[in-house]
Design a protein around this motif. Structure first.
Motif, PDB file in Angstrom:
ATOM      1  N   ALA A 105      47.620 -26.060  -1.210  1.00 26.12           N
ATOM      2  CA  ALA A 105      48.342 -27.284  -0.833  1.00 26.12           C
ATOM      3  C   ALA A 105      47.874 -28.452  -1.693  1.00 26.12           C
ATOM      4  CB  ALA A 105      48.133 -27.593   0.644  1.00 26.12           C
ATOM      5  N   ARG A 106      46.588 -28.561  -1.917  1.00 22.62           N
ATOM      6  CA  ARG A 106      46.032 -29.641  -2.744  1.00 22.62           C
ATOM      7  C   ARG A 106      46.583 -29.557  -4.178  1.00 22.62           C
ATOM      8  NH1 ARG A 106      40.796 -29.690  -1.111  1.00 22.62           N
ATOM      9  NH2 ARG A 106      40.975 -31.697  -0.080  1.00 22.62           N
ATOM     10  N   ALA A 107      46.629 -28.364  -4.730  1.00 20.96           N
ATOM     11  CA  ALA A 107      47.145 -28.191  -6.091  1.00 20.96           C
ATOM     12  C   ALA A 107      48.640 -28.520  -6.158  1.00 20.96           C
ATOM     13  CB  ALA A 107      46.893 -26.764  -6.575  1.00 20.96           C
ATOM     14  N   PHE A 108      49.401 -28.105  -5.143  1.00 22.48           N
ATOM     15  CA  PHE A 108      50.846 -28.312  -5.143  1.00 22.48           C
ATOM     16  C   PHE A 108      51.199 -29.776  -4.896  1.00 22.48           C
ATOM     17  CE2 PHE A 108      54.997 -28.406  -3.040  1.00 22.48           C
ATOM     18  CZ  PHE A 108      55.767 -27.676  -3.930  1.00 22.48           C
ATOM     19  N   TYR A 109      50.743 -30.322  -3.761  1.00 27.21           N
ATOM     20  CA  TYR A 109      51.119 -31.689  -3.399  1.00 27.21           C
ATOM     21  C   TYR A 109      50.390 -32.725  -4.261  1.00 27.21           C
ATOM     22  CZ  TYR A 109      53.726 -29.795   0.466  1.00 27.21           C
ATOM     23  OH  TYR A 109      54.642 -29.097   1.206  1.00 27.21           O
ATOM     24  N   GLY A 110      49.101 -32.528  -4.469  1.00 27.41           N
ATOM     25  CA  GLY A 110      48.336 -33.473  -5.269  1.00 27.41           C
ATOM     26  C   GLY A 110      48.573 -33.315  -6.750  1.00 27.41           C
ATOM     27  N   GLY A 111      48.535 -32.063  -7.235  1.00 24.74           N
ATOM     28  CA  GLY A 111      48.673 -31.812  -8.661  1.00 24.74           C
ATOM     29  C   GLY A 111      50.107 -31.845  -9.139  1.00 24.74           C
ATOM     30  N   ARG A 119      54.989 -40.973  -1.858  1.00 21.28           N
ATOM     31  CA  ARG A 119      55.757 -42.190  -2.120  1.00 21.28           C
ATOM     32  C   ARG A 119      55.701 -43.167  -0.956  1.00 21.28           C
ATOM     33  NH1 ARG A 119      59.175 -41.923  -7.046  1.00 21.28           N
ATOM     34  NH2 ARG A 119      58.518 -39.966  -7.964  1.00 21.28           N
ATOM     35  N   GLY A 120      54.497 -43.338  -0.407  1.00 22.18           N
ATOM     36  CA  GLY A 120      54.293 -44.283   0.685  1.00 22.18           C
ATOM     37  C   GLY A 120      54.401 -43.676   2.070  1.00 22.18           C
ATOM     38  N   HIS A 121      54.713 -42.402   2.166  1.00 22.31           N
ATOM     39  CA  HIS A 121      54.821 -41.717   3.450  1.00 22.31           C
ATOM     40  C   HIS A 121      53.625 -40.791   3.618  1.00 22.31           C
ATOM     41  CE1 HIS A 121      58.821 -43.332   3.826  1.00 22.31           C
ATOM     42  NE2 HIS A 121      59.081 -42.896   2.605  1.00 22.31           N
ATOM     43  N   GLN A 122      53.180 -40.625   4.852  1.00 17.23           N
ATOM     44  CA  GLN A 122      51.980 -39.846   5.126  1.00 17.23           C
ATOM     45  C   GLN A 122      52.322 -38.401   5.488  1.00 17.23           C
ATOM     46  OE1 GLN A 122      49.835 -40.547   8.773  1.00 17.23           O
ATOM     47  NE2 GLN A 122      47.866 -40.427   7.691  1.00 17.23           N
ATOM     48  N   LEU A 123      51.960 -37.483   4.582  1.00 15.85           N
ATOM     49  CA  LEU A 123      52.069 -36.048   4.841  1.00 15.85           C
ATOM     50  C   LEU A 123      50.677 -35.542   5.170  1.00 15.85           C
ATOM     51  CD1 LEU A 123      54.229 -34.636   1.901  1.00 15.85           C
ATOM     52  CD2 LEU A 123      54.974 -35.358   4.167  1.00 15.85           C
ATOM     53  N   VAL A 124      50.575 -34.738   6.210  1.00 15.25           N
ATOM     54  CA  VAL A 124      49.279 -34.167   6.558  1.00 15.25           C
ATOM     55  C   VAL A 124      49.420 -32.653   6.602  1.00 15.25           C
ATOM     56  CG1 VAL A 124      47.346 -34.177   8.160  1.00 15.25           C
ATOM     57  CG2 VAL A 124      48.793 -36.214   7.953  1.00 15.25           C
ATOM     58  N   ALA A 125      48.769 -32.001   5.643  1.00 12.45           N
ATOM     59  CA  ALA A 125      48.759 -30.538   5.573  1.00 12.45           C
ATOM     60  C   ALA A 125      47.646 -30.039   6.490  1.00 12.45           C
ATOM     61  CB  ALA A 125      48.521 -30.087   4.138  1.00 12.45           C
ATOM     62  N   HIS A 126      48.015 -29.319   7.529  1.00 13.46           N
ATOM     63  CA  HIS A 126      47.055 -28.772   8.491  1.00 13.46           C
ATOM     64  C   HIS A 126      46.914 -27.270   8.265  1.00 13.46           C
ATOM     65  CE1 HIS A 126      46.165 -32.052  11.313  1.00 13.46           C
ATOM     66  NE2 HIS A 126      47.358 -32.520  10.951  1.00 13.46           N
ATOM     67  N   LEU A 149      59.245 -29.777 -12.503  1.00 15.52           N
ATOM     68  CA  LEU A 149      59.220 -28.548 -11.705  1.00 15.52           C
ATOM     69  C   LEU A 149      59.707 -27.353 -12.516  1.00 15.52           C
ATOM     70  CD1 LEU A 149      60.502 -29.947  -8.293  1.00 15.52           C
ATOM     71  CD2 LEU A 149      58.137 -29.346  -8.897  1.00 15.52           C
ATOM     72  N   ARG A 150      60.761 -27.552 -13.304  1.00 19.23           N
ATOM     73  CA  ARG A 150      61.248 -26.472 -14.179  1.00 19.23           C
ATOM     74  C   ARG A 150      60.155 -26.054 -15.162  1.00 19.23           C
ATOM     75  NH1 ARG A 150      66.335 -29.688 -14.613  1.00 19.23           N
ATOM     76  NH2 ARG A 150      67.907 -28.587 -13.406  1.00 19.23           N
ATOM     77  N   GLU A 151      59.501 -27.036 -15.785  1.00 14.19           N
ATOM     78  CA  GLU A 151      58.430 -26.747 -16.748  1.00 14.19           C
ATOM     79  C   GLU A 151      57.270 -26.001 -16.090  1.00 14.19           C
ATOM     80  OE1 GLU A 151      57.363 -30.493 -18.510  1.00 14.19           O
ATOM     81  OE2 GLU A 151      59.362 -30.756 -19.384  1.00 14.19           O
ATOM     82  N   ALA A 152      57.021 -26.278 -14.809  1.00 17.51           N
ATOM     83  CA  ALA A 152      55.930 -25.627 -14.076  1.00 17.51           C
ATOM     84  C   ALA A 152      56.327 -24.232 -13.585  1.00 17.51           C
ATOM     85  CB  ALA A 152      55.501 -26.489 -12.889  1.00 17.51           C
ATOM     86  N   GLY A 153      57.603 -23.869 -13.763  1.00 18.41           N
ATOM     87  CA  GLY A 153      58.057 -22.546 -13.356  1.00 18.41           C
ATOM     88  C   GLY A 153      58.314 -22.396 -11.868  1.00 18.41           C
ATOM     89  N   ILE A 154      58.582 -23.509 -11.184  1.00 18.19           N
ATOM     90  CA  ILE A 154      58.884 -23.448  -9.748  1.00 18.19           C
ATOM     91  C   ILE A 154      60.164 -22.646  -9.537  1.00 18.19           C
ATOM     92  CG2 ILE A 154      59.708 -24.855  -7.788  1.00 18.19           C
ATOM     93  CD1 ILE A 154      56.681 -24.936  -8.174  1.00 18.19           C
ATOM     94  N   ALA A 155      60.131 -21.755  -8.553  1.00 15.55           N
ATOM     95  CA  ALA A 155      61.327 -21.001  -8.169  1.00 15.55           C
ATOM     96  C   ALA A 155      62.124 -21.860  -7.188  1.00 15.55           C
ATOM     97  CB  ALA A 155      60.929 -19.678  -7.529  1.00 15.55           C
TER      98      ALA A 155
END
Length: 140
Positions: free
Chosen positions: A18-24, A43-50, A90-96
């Protein structure tokens, strides 16, 4: 009236992923964290990965403009150029993509750029942009 940030807590099976995806990849700055959760600034909104090691993605979809849209999903409405830059990254990162970046409702009220993809835990995300931001809630 200014737009207030939303708060969303959601399950992930792996905090490092999650840290690599959301943060990176998505570039969300990290806020507070502990052994079982991480705050991200989307973008100013609080996401909390539990952390939930047994987290499983939902499998339901609803038809929208010829695509099977995953339910539930979350995301943010971006500026038009920011959406295109993210789609390229996202395309460059190879996201499906579950639904490839495209223009929905082309030539109609509410025309928007949209794309769907999943995080490493299978949570569905939609990022969109409106050429005319004033049409976000337009009905006709």
């Amino acid at each position: 009236m200014s737009l207030q940030p939303f708060h969303l807590a959601f399950p992930v099976h792996d905090l490092a992923a999650a840290r690599a995806f959301y943060g990176g990849l998505l570039g969300c700055p990290e806020g507070r964290s502990a052994d079982r959760w991480i705050d991200f600034d989307l973008r100013g909104h609080q996401l909390v990965a539990h952390l939930d090691p047994a987290a499983k993605p939902a499998g339901h979809t609803n038809p929208v403009d010829g695509h099977d849209v995953p339910v539930p999903h979350f995301g943010v409405v971006l500026e038009w150029n920011d959406w295109h830059a993210l789609a390229d990254r996202l395309r460059e990162a190879g996201i499906a993509f579950g639904i490839e970046p495209h223009i929905r409702f082309k030539g109609e009220v509410g025309e928007q750029a949209t794309m769907f993809f999943r995080d490493p835990s299978g949570n569905a995300l939609e990022f969109k942009a409106f050429r005319d931001p004033g049409q976000l809630f337009a009905t006709a």
